[in-house]
Scaffold this motif. Sequence first.
Motif, PDB file in Angstrom:
ATOM      1  N   TYR A   1      61.841 -62.025  11.980  1.00  0.00           N
ATOM      2  CA  TYR A   1      63.142 -61.520  11.801  1.00  0.00           C
ATOM      3  C   TYR A   1      63.944 -61.695  10.575  1.00  0.00           C
ATOM      4  O   TYR A   1      63.781 -62.884  10.079  1.00  0.00           O
ATOM      5  CB  TYR A   1      64.083 -61.642  13.067  1.00  0.00           C
ATOM      6  N   ASP A   2      64.465 -60.866   9.735  1.00  0.00           N
ATOM      7  CA  ASP A   2      65.133 -61.116   8.610  1.00  0.00           C
ATOM      8  C   ASP A   2      66.348 -61.765   8.783  1.00  0.00           C
ATOM      9  O   ASP A   2      67.581 -60.859   8.290  1.00  0.00           O
ATOM     10  CB  ASP A   2      65.160 -59.688   7.669  1.00  0.00           C
ATOM     11  N   ARG A   3      66.397 -63.123   8.897  1.00  0.00           N
ATOM     12  CA  ARG A   3      67.475 -63.859   9.195  1.00  0.00           C
ATOM     13  C   ARG A   3      66.988 -65.180   8.898  1.00  0.00           C
ATOM     14  O   ARG A   3      65.994 -65.911   9.211  1.00  0.00           O
ATOM     15  CB  ARG A   3      68.043 -63.582  10.465  1.00  0.00           C
ATOM     16  N   LYS A   4      68.059 -66.057   8.340  1.00  0.00           N
ATOM     17  CA  LYS A   4      67.802 -67.440   8.059  1.00  0.00           C
ATOM     18  C   LYS A   4      66.579 -67.722   7.283  1.00  0.00           C
ATOM     19  O   LYS A   4      65.561 -68.054   7.877  1.00  0.00           O
ATOM     20  CB  LYS A   4      67.994 -68.380   9.408  1.00  0.00           C
ATOM     21  N   LEU A   5      66.662 -67.607   5.884  1.00  0.00           N
ATOM     22  CA  LEU A   5      65.405 -67.712   5.275  1.00  0.00           C
ATOM     23  C   LEU A   5      64.587 -66.789   5.302  1.00  0.00           C
ATOM     24  O   LEU A   5      63.372 -67.076   4.942  1.00  0.00           O
ATOM     25  CB  LEU A   5      64.798 -69.195   5.269  1.00  0.00           C
ATOM     26  N   GLY A   6      64.931 -65.725   5.840  1.00  0.00           N
ATOM     27  CA  GLY A   6      63.845 -64.582   6.113  1.00  0.00           C
ATOM     28  C   GLY A   6      63.298 -63.901   4.746  1.00  0.00           C
ATOM     29  O   GLY A   6      62.042 -63.372   5.204  1.00  0.00           O
ATOM     30  N   PHE A   7      63.673 -64.249   3.565  1.00  0.00           N
ATOM     31  CA  PHE A   7      62.861 -63.948   2.553  1.00  0.00           C
ATOM     32  C   PHE A   7      61.852 -64.477   2.202  1.00  0.00           C
ATOM     33  O   PHE A   7      60.991 -64.116   1.606  1.00  0.00           O
ATOM     34  CB  PHE A   7      63.883 -64.197   1.310  1.00  0.00           C
ATOM     35  N   LEU A   8      61.328 -65.549   3.008  1.00  0.00           N
ATOM     36  CA  LEU A   8      60.057 -66.273   3.108  1.00  0.00           C
ATOM     37  C   LEU A   8      58.956 -65.614   3.702  1.00  0.00           C
ATOM     38  O   LEU A   8      57.879 -66.096   3.686  1.00  0.00           O
ATOM     39  CB  LEU A   8      60.180 -67.887   3.428  1.00  0.00           C
ATOM     40  N   LEU A   9      59.376 -64.642   4.466  1.00  0.00           N
ATOM     41  CA  LEU A   9      58.519 -63.938   5.336  1.00  0.00           C
ATOM     42  C   LEU A   9      57.812 -62.890   4.417  1.00  0.00           C
ATOM     43  O   LEU A   9      58.507 -62.393   3.589  1.00  0.00           O
ATOM     44  CB  LEU A   9      59.163 -63.392   6.584  1.00  0.00           C
TER      45      LEU A   9
ATOM     46  N   ILE B   1      56.784 -65.303  13.942  1.00  0.00           N
ATOM     47  CA  ILE B   1      57.897 -66.281  14.417  1.00  0.00           C
ATOM     48  C   ILE B   1      58.862 -65.357  15.104  1.00  0.00           C
ATOM     49  O   ILE B   1      59.517 -64.546  14.595  1.00  0.00           O
ATOM     50  CB  ILE B   1      58.489 -66.666  12.775  1.00  0.00           C
ATOM     51  N   LEU B   2      58.857 -65.808  16.403  1.00  0.00           N
ATOM     52  CA  LEU B   2      59.644 -65.114  17.451  1.00  0.00           C
ATOM     53  C   LEU B   2      61.238 -65.147  17.351  1.00  0.00           C
ATOM     54  O   LEU B   2      61.935 -64.386  17.810  1.00  0.00           O
ATOM     55  CB  LEU B   2      59.133 -65.400  18.709  1.00  0.00           C
ATOM     56  N   HIS B   3      61.531 -66.407  16.931  1.00  0.00           N
ATOM     57  CA  HIS B   3      63.104 -66.721  16.852  1.00  0.00           C
ATOM     58  C   HIS B   3      63.437 -67.219  15.269  1.00  0.00           C
ATOM     59  O   HIS B   3      62.614 -68.023  14.961  1.00  0.00           O
ATOM     60  CB  HIS B   3      63.336 -67.794  17.750  1.00  0.00           C
ATOM     61  N   PRO B   4      64.295 -66.585  14.748  1.00  0.00           N
ATOM     62  CA  PRO B   4      64.378 -66.749  13.329  1.00  0.00           C
ATOM     63  C   PRO B   4      65.435 -68.028  13.341  1.00  0.00           C
ATOM     64  O   PRO B   4      66.339 -68.284  13.404  1.00  0.00           O
ATOM     65  CB  PRO B   4      65.303 -65.692  12.597  1.00  0.00           C
ATOM     66  N   VAL B   5      64.533 -69.074  12.723  1.00  0.00           N
ATOM     67  CA  VAL B   5      65.257 -70.345  12.240  1.00  0.00           C
ATOM     68  C   VAL B   5      64.743 -70.777  10.805  1.00  0.00           C
ATOM     69  O   VAL B   5      63.698 -70.470  10.489  1.00  0.00           O
ATOM     70  CB  VAL B   5      65.127 -71.594  13.213  1.00  0.00           C
ATOM     71  N   ASN B   6      65.618 -71.377  10.140  1.00  0.00           N
ATOM     72  CA  ASN B   6      65.265 -71.949   8.746  1.00  0.00           C
ATOM     73  C   ASN B   6      63.910 -72.629   8.674  1.00  0.00           C
ATOM     74  O   ASN B   6      63.028 -72.346   7.896  1.00  0.00           O
ATOM     75  CB  ASN B   6      66.360 -72.927   8.090  1.00  0.00           C
ATOM     76  N   ARG B   7      63.830 -73.673   9.408  1.00  0.00           N
ATOM     77  CA  ARG B   7      62.425 -74.628   9.330  1.00  0.00           C
ATOM     78  C   ARG B   7      61.357 -73.808   9.879  1.00  0.00           C
ATOM     79  O   ARG B   7      60.260 -74.017   9.227  1.00  0.00           O
ATOM     80  CB  ARG B   7      62.699 -75.688  10.328  1.00  0.00           C
ATOM     81  N   ALA B   8      61.362 -72.941  10.826  1.00  0.00           N
ATOM     82  CA  ALA B   8      60.122 -72.076  11.135  1.00  0.00           C
ATOM     83  C   ALA B   8      59.575 -71.299   9.865  1.00  0.00           C
ATOM     84  O   ALA B   8      58.472 -71.227   9.655  1.00  0.00           O
ATOM     85  CB  ALA B   8      60.360 -71.435  12.353  1.00  0.00           C
ATOM     86  N   HIS B   9      60.644 -70.555   9.257  1.00  0.00           N
ATOM     87  CA  HIS B   9      60.239 -70.082   8.119  1.00  0.00           C
ATOM     88  C   HIS B   9      59.795 -70.784   7.131  1.00  0.00           C
ATOM     89  O   HIS B   9      58.755 -70.222   6.450  1.00  0.00           O
ATOM     90  CB  HIS B   9      61.429 -69.028   7.639  1.00  0.00           C
TER      91      HIS B   9
END
Length: 674
Positions: free
Chosen positions: A443-451, A421-429
Amino acid sequence: MVNKILFISLSNIGDALLSLPVLDHLRVNFPAAQITVLAGERPREIFEANPSVHRFILFDKKNTAGKNIKLFNCLRKEKFDLIVDLRNSFLGAILPARYRTSAFLKIPAHLKHMKDRHLYRIKDITKINILPVLAKSLYCAPEDNERMERLLKENNIGKDDRIVVLSPGSRSHTKRWPKERFAELVKKLREEFPVKIILIGDREDVENNKYITKDTGLPILDLSGKTTLRELACLLRKASLLITNDSANLHMASYLDIPVIAIFGITDDEKYGPWSKVSYAVKKEIPCRPCQKPQCKFGTLECMSLVKADDVFRAAKVILTGCALPFKARGEQDFKRILIARTDRIGDVLLSTPVIKALRDKYPQAYIAMMVSPYAKDIVEGNPYLDKVIIYDKDGAHKSWLNSLRFAQGLKKKKFDLALILHPVNRAHLVSFLAGIPKRIGYDRKLGFLLTDRIRHTKQLGEKHELEYNLDLLKYLDIDAQEKDLYMPIKPESEKWVKELFKQENIHEADRLLAIHPAASCPSKIWPPERFAQAADKLAQSYGFKVFIVAGPKDLKAAEAVAKQMRSGVINLAGKTSVSQLASLLKRCALFISNDSGPVHIASAIGTPVISIFGRNQAGLSPRRWGPVGLKDKILHKEAGCIECLAHNCQKQFACLKAITVEDVVSAVDTILK
């Protein structure tokens, strides 16, 4: 003492060729023994009149019970010492012999290839030594070789010529790569290498091979339906490379240790793939392959249609240039299905295209898809390193959370094993998490904990270019991308459109063209329209440019404001081009002048020099992160003494943009063009 051996081979030509290493080992271990071969009609030519075979007996699977009994009695009188039965037939089971292969032998699971499994079956019989393949059981008579040499000479193919043999046929239509792709491949090979192309096959392949020859318009020697098996073996011994579907020719070349590239779809390359020292199976690891079914249950045969000419050409280039083939290091994870996600704007997606190439180089067999927004589709559709473009429409079809959940369930069926996921957005995560993709890097941002694998987000610091930030995720996979060129596909339909446009506007190939893009996604990026008009007028006068204005459907007013203030002629295409059509237009321009926007990166990708005008001075929005990357590209950016950039909330009437003068632009153009 083993004096008489019965060797029961398989019925198909390819299967019989896979059994030849066994015959080689029998000859080496029992040099004085007489070997009788029992096989079907199709591989008859392999064994009949072969000096290493004492006697050939034809076996017909449709024999009546009476004929089989007669055959049994005939064979029993031979009093064989050893029976090697690769068919697990009733004859092999009931004929008397001191030694025999067992139909119940448990073959180790790690032995997957049929050649190796056949060899294992004779390993314990009289302690036979399994030696490297000797390739002596495929006999070619002197007259076979003489005829082949004569054919080559008649077609101006000499001893020093490099020969690439193509075998586009196969007994099953589900194993055939499209003839159009073979034709495209031939063109690529001839453009890159001074090789002679020879087509082979049986009579059923004649029409396909005629199509390939006609479509390429190149001097190709078509031998389909014109050679015996033994003559074909003589030809392959002279070849530098065979490119083939899953077919008997694959196994003949493998047995002769000729470099082979084999295209695989429904069948299992681990069992039936090429086995030369230099060999390569080209495939696409979609979830349903290898199904090993006679028909595609989806009716699409996607496993074959997804293999592009570029995929096969890359492998051919590696072999023909003598480079090492890609391999997987010990302990390295081999991802089969990879999803790249980037759902923001067209310029951002374009700056991500080096990632696609790097992943394809690392995982050449993988099924690689990219998830993008609808308006970025043209950026990646047609990318030769990508197998699928998946549209995620967060503002339309997938706006509701329910529809996003349904979208995620659709992704789940594709069984991706890696999401990047190249750009951190909630929906992609969230979507990649709900799709059950086991490894999710971002990247650890915007629901990054789902990674599953999170990288610290520092893009806002603007310490490097966005392209480099994209490539940073690859380093997490131990991929050091050397090639950083952007890729923008040029579509035939867009080329046709621009030719029609030029015809209507009376524009000729000799005309010098300038395109300007006076719009942007934010007011803090927009250079005053009157200055665009003044700069375009001066350049039209100095260089004789014909000027185009380009912009999206939302920017018609900005484009019209420039067009109205221009004194020289201008063609206003605002809102009239697709992304793909814009690329075809910019490709023909000598120069492109634009605000900081997506089209800047399109121009860079296709090699058109760019002058990009920047205003904002925020680190994460600066030219250092978002500037064009072409060698001749220029960035115009001036400080306005701001302590903090407020972007679109600017309290200084965008003084940074106004500080850039018309003369600055004209001077930059002079630097590029003179």
